[in-house]
Design a protein around this motif. Sequence first.
Motif, PDB file in Angstrom:
ATOM      1  N   TYR A   9       6.269   3.042   5.527  1.00 24.20           N
ATOM      2  CA  TYR A   9       7.217   4.126   5.284  1.00 24.20           C
ATOM      3  C   TYR A   9       6.472   5.374   4.842  1.00 24.20           C
ATOM      4  CZ  TYR A   9      10.958   6.784   3.142  1.00 24.20           C
ATOM      5  OH  TYR A   9      11.823   7.775   2.794  1.00 24.20           O
ATOM      6  N   ARG A  10       6.681   6.466   5.512  1.00 23.72           N
ATOM      7  CA  ARG A  10       6.068   7.752   5.177  1.00 23.72           C
ATOM      8  C   ARG A  10       7.191   8.738   4.849  1.00 23.72           C
ATOM      9  NH1 ARG A  10       0.457   7.767   6.727  1.00 23.72           N
ATOM     10  NH2 ARG A  10       0.091   5.565   6.727  1.00 23.72           N
ATOM     11  N   PRO A  11       7.569   8.879   3.574  1.00 28.04           N
ATOM     12  CA  PRO A  11       8.704   9.710   3.214  1.00 28.04           C
ATOM     13  C   PRO A  11       8.514  11.191   3.515  1.00 28.04           C
ATOM     14  CG  PRO A  11       7.576   8.945   1.266  1.00 28.04           C
ATOM     15  CD  PRO A  11       6.945   8.266   2.435  1.00 28.04           C
ATOM     16  N   SER A  12       7.287  11.664   3.685  1.00 31.34           N
ATOM     17  CA  SER A  12       7.071  13.078   3.931  1.00 31.34           C
ATOM     18  C   SER A  12       7.336  13.459   5.385  1.00 31.34           C
ATOM     19  CB  SER A  12       5.642  13.471   3.538  1.00 31.34           C
ATOM     20  OG  SER A  12       4.722  12.730   4.309  1.00 31.34           O
ATOM     21  N   GLY A  70       3.666  14.168  -0.617  1.00 30.39           N
ATOM     22  CA  GLY A  70       2.654  14.201   0.433  1.00 30.39           C
ATOM     23  C   GLY A  70       1.316  13.711  -0.061  1.00 30.39           C
ATOM     24  N   LEU A  71       0.960  14.118  -1.284  1.00 33.41           N
ATOM     25  CA  LEU A  71      -0.293  13.664  -1.875  1.00 33.41           C
ATOM     26  C   LEU A  71      -0.272  12.156  -2.094  1.00 33.41           C
ATOM     27  CD1 LEU A  71      -3.061  14.401  -3.040  1.00 33.41           C
ATOM     28  CD2 LEU A  71      -1.942  14.804  -5.234  1.00 33.41           C
ATOM     29  N   THR A  72       0.853  11.628  -2.520  1.00 32.49           N
ATOM     30  CA  THR A  72       0.981  10.183  -2.723  1.00 32.49           C
ATOM     31  C   THR A  72       0.779   9.437  -1.410  1.00 32.49           C
ATOM     32  OG1 THR A  72       2.496  10.507  -4.580  1.00 32.49           O
ATOM     33  CG2 THR A  72       2.528   8.346  -3.527  1.00 32.49           C
ATOM     34  N   ALA A  73       1.361   9.937  -0.331  1.00 29.31           N
ATOM     35  CA  ALA A  73       1.194   9.300   0.978  1.00 29.31           C
ATOM     36  C   ALA A  73      -0.262   9.350   1.430  1.00 29.31           C
ATOM     37  CB  ALA A  73       2.101   9.972   2.008  1.00 29.31           C
ATOM     38  N   PHE A  89       6.391   3.070  -3.309  1.00 31.65           N
ATOM     39  CA  PHE A  89       6.060   4.495  -3.283  1.00 31.65           C
ATOM     40  C   PHE A  89       6.179   5.091  -4.684  1.00 31.65           C
ATOM     41  CE2 PHE A  89       6.826   8.994  -2.711  1.00 31.65           C
ATOM     42  CZ  PHE A  89       5.829   9.331  -1.810  1.00 31.65           C
ATOM     43  N   ASP A  90       7.228   4.714  -5.418  1.00 29.15           N
ATOM     44  CA  ASP A  90       7.453   5.261  -6.762  1.00 29.15           C
ATOM     45  C   ASP A  90       6.337   4.861  -7.732  1.00 29.15           C
ATOM     46  OD1 ASP A  90       9.774   6.445  -5.894  1.00 29.15           O
ATOM     47  OD2 ASP A  90      11.091   4.884  -6.694  1.00 29.15           O
TER      48      ASP A  90
END
Length: 123
Positions: A9-12, A70-73, A89-90
């Motif tokens: 999963y890429r939320p950005s 974005g940085l997290t991804a 992700f959180d």
Amino acid sequence: MKWCTERIYRPSLPRSRASIPTCSPCLMRASEAPTIIDPGWNQYRSRVIAAITDVEMLMQQLGKGLDCDGLTAEVAQRLGLRVDTQPDFDVLSVLVRAVRPIGREALRATREDQGGQFSLLLL
């Protein structure tokens, strides 16, 4: 060796491209990463800080910026962590937000030491 058939999963990314297939061996979930009570915590934290510093340096060289998601991804991708669920992700996002100032300080110190010059690592 077992290969992943799941999607990351890429939320950005827009919802149509949010999940992309993986071709790499199964990755560790971000929620399974070492915590502060684990013996490997300091090494893991250092790897996260190094990944943040690398991404921030690249963004500065490109004249762009990244929000925290974005940085997290990007950090997840560089560390080989799965962030295919919102809890995963959180977990990583909280750590990235906490140590991002440390990465920025390392970047500032490097920039001062090298007079603003960075070597661009081509992969």
